[in-house]
Design a protein around this motif. Sequence first.
Motif, short mmCIF file in Angstrom:
data_model
loop_
_atom_site.label_atom_id
_atom_site.label_comp_id
_atom_site.label_asym_id
_atom_site.label_seq_id
_atom_site.Cartn_x
_atom_site.Cartn_y
_atom_site.Cartn_z
N THR A 523 -2.70 8.46 -6.12
CA THR A 523 -2.11 8.66 -4.79
C THR A 523 -1.47 10.04 -4.65
OG1 THR A 523 -0.09 7.57 -5.54
CG2 THR A 523 -1.70 6.21 -4.38
N ARG A 563 -11.88 4.31 3.51
CA ARG A 563 -11.19 4.41 2.22
C ARG A 563 -10.51 5.78 2.13
NH1 ARG A 563 -14.37 1.17 -2.44
NH2 ARG A 563 -12.65 2.12 -3.59
N GLN A 566 -10.00 8.90 -0.65
CA GLN A 566 -10.33 8.91 -2.07
C GLN A 566 -11.40 9.96 -2.34
OE1 GLN A 566 -11.26 4.72 -2.63
NE2 GLN A 566 -9.19 4.30 -3.37
N SER A 675 -6.05 8.82 -2.98
CA SER A 675 -5.85 7.42 -2.61
C SER A 675 -4.60 7.26 -1.75
CB SER A 675 -5.71 6.55 -3.86
OG SER A 675 -6.95 6.03 -4.28
N THR A 679 -5.27 2.02 1.34
CA THR A 679 -6.63 1.92 0.80
C THR A 679 -6.64 1.13 -0.49
OG1 THR A 679 -7.33 4.00 1.82
CG2 THR A 679 -8.57 3.26 -0.10
N GLU A 680 -5.67 1.38 -1.35
CA GLU A 680 -5.64 0.68 -2.63
C GLU A 680 -5.36 -0.80 -2.46
OE1 GLU A 680 -3.22 2.58 -5.53
OE2 GLU A 680 -4.33 4.46 -5.46
N LYS A 685 -8.17 1.28 -6.50
CA LYS A 685 -8.48 2.67 -6.80
C LYS A 685 -10.00 2.82 -6.97
CE LYS A 685 -4.18 3.68 -9.34
NZ LYS A 685 -3.71 4.82 -8.55
#
Length: 702
Positions: A523, A563, A566, A675, A679-680, A685
């Motif tokens: 992150t 997402r 990432q 990240s 999203t996580e 991840k």
Amino acid sequence: MIRLSLLAASLSLLATSVTHAAAPSAAGYSNPVTANYSADFPDPSMIKGRDGWWYAYSTGGPYAKDGHDGDSYKIARSRDLTHWEKVGSVFNADNRPTWADPTSGFWAPDIRYVGGKYVLYFTVHNTTTTPDNWDYAIGAATAPTPAGPWTDSGAPVVAPRPAADGGFQWTIDPAEFTDTDGTRYLYWGSYNGGIHAVRLTPDGLRTVGAVTDVARDRFEGPYVVKHDGYYYLFGSSANCCAGATTGYAVFAGRSRSPLGPFVDRYGNDLNASRTGGTPVVASNGNRWVGTGHSSIVTDLSGQQWFAYHAVDRTDPYVTNSNGWLLRPMLLDRLDWIDGWPTVNAGTGPSESSTAAPVTTSTAAAGDMRVEADVTRTGQGVSARGGRVRAVVEQGKLRLTSTPGLTRSVRLPLDVPGTISLQIRGNRATAEFSEDRLGDPLATLELPALPGHGAAAPVGDAGNFSVAPLYKPVTHAAPTPHIGRVDPQYSDEFTGGLDAGWTWRNVSPDATVANGALQWKTETNDLSDNNTSAKASLLLRDQPPGNFVVETKLKLDVGTDTVRNYQQAGLLVYLDDENWMRLDHVAGGTGRFVEFGKRMRFTPVGAPSVITFGGAMIGPPAETTWLRLAHDVVPLTGEHRYRAASSTDGKHWVWGAAWTLPAGTTPRIGLVSQGSSAQTEAQYGKATAGFDYFRVMRPPVLD
């Protein structure tokens, strides 16, 4: 020979302003071509008027570098395409569209000649048709001359379009195209909604039928031409307005239909999550960045020229400002090589050129181009003493060549237009179009026997010209090739990290196993001021001189899901305020390869500012190969890095270049970050798998 090879390799990494073939004109010119007329001329659109002048139109903004003077919508004219003078503005208090809110500006014009009148398509960002702000819409105004006076059509051509997640799509950046069957289309769109197309009424002022989505929301500023049987969609991508780090660039896709699907050189769809696009122009390490929002114009020799705006990275802003961006107009040769358009044979934007557009009629023998404006039957042009003729007769384009050879085709529209006749070797090609803007209504070819004699207008056709025919560029400038792997700077990840690596903040999620570096996205991110100092970076010294660094990356972010953001890839690092990274990125529902740059920039007379911008390269895949080619800019001593990506390790898409200051000591390495907690929580991840990190030196030519 070794010295010569190294020098050639350095030049091949990026030729910043080389002209590989010239249109037949000895006079050169410098970019920006609007320098002595206006400091700002974004989103340019051009046309050759029937009065013999070339006209250009742009989004409103200042004329002066200090920003003190400007217009809401600019018109300029030129005799030679490289020196421009002020005509004025499109709208004023007397003719402003009534449906445009008083707070609205006017953006992104597109000029056409439709049915015997000039039509200017334009963007309004605030309308009176809804109670909301930023309810973008597209309008059209008509005029009897390219300079006006302009009369609005009375209502939006494309009304505000609600977005799925609230607010409105960015209904901006219009571009008209007329097909050989006479059907008119309008293209428009941007990052909120994507690029769309719809049919128009014959007068070009209203839409007909359903809207077709033709490109993803990675593009804006569409422009369509037809070339050798294909429809080519040009679109600009990435950020338009990030100062010295503006990553805007132009890409193209082609189709057998004006409504798509449009695919790039390797068959990747411009509407796919892993978005395709063949680069047309991008920053190359000279002063120009943000090269985008383009249109195309043809000179009297038949050579096409690419008009677009760009940002001077050394002085991007209005005087004493650190955010008011200036985007002047550039003009560069457009080449068609192996079926694809590219600026200056692939070398990108020029600061100057030794060959200027051909804009004056000149006596020609041998290969030539003849053209004239026609308004009635019986008019046209002839060459070789009248033995080759192209005329409009009773609604048809008729081409007559050697005795007894005649071809004709019915014109879909009975309108004024322009006839051109090109003779190259033993072939004669006649073309009829409304406005010379890459959308011919009819084309004919016949053999043409050798001969002599003057070219002339037929039937008092107007605006007649003749010039030696341009010589097409057929070979692209060389791209960087790699040499041998230098083990001192490389790592195959076969037995842990080698001794050359240094961690800046060790990542607990990075391990070497099974011949790869596995590293989960974190992150903490270099582009986030709150977390950049905590970001884990894997770094090593870069070698001296020229080199190419490559990695093979597997990133499990799938397609079509959100997402944000990432990503993983290659890094070039000075400090947290000055770096660049080449990553496979998940952004929105799209997936792309982005070459991003962050820097601290100090404008003249203003406080310093930290800017970040990204340039798109090629589409990614489940496994993506990434390359950065490094050399030193000869005149400035800057470090220059040019990016490339591949989906198979064999076919590479070479794109934009960024620079770092001379005298600095950058390090190179890898990152896996971007990240977010959201999203996580939904996807976890992502895992980046780096198969190797290879440095090849020196690069050599074929």
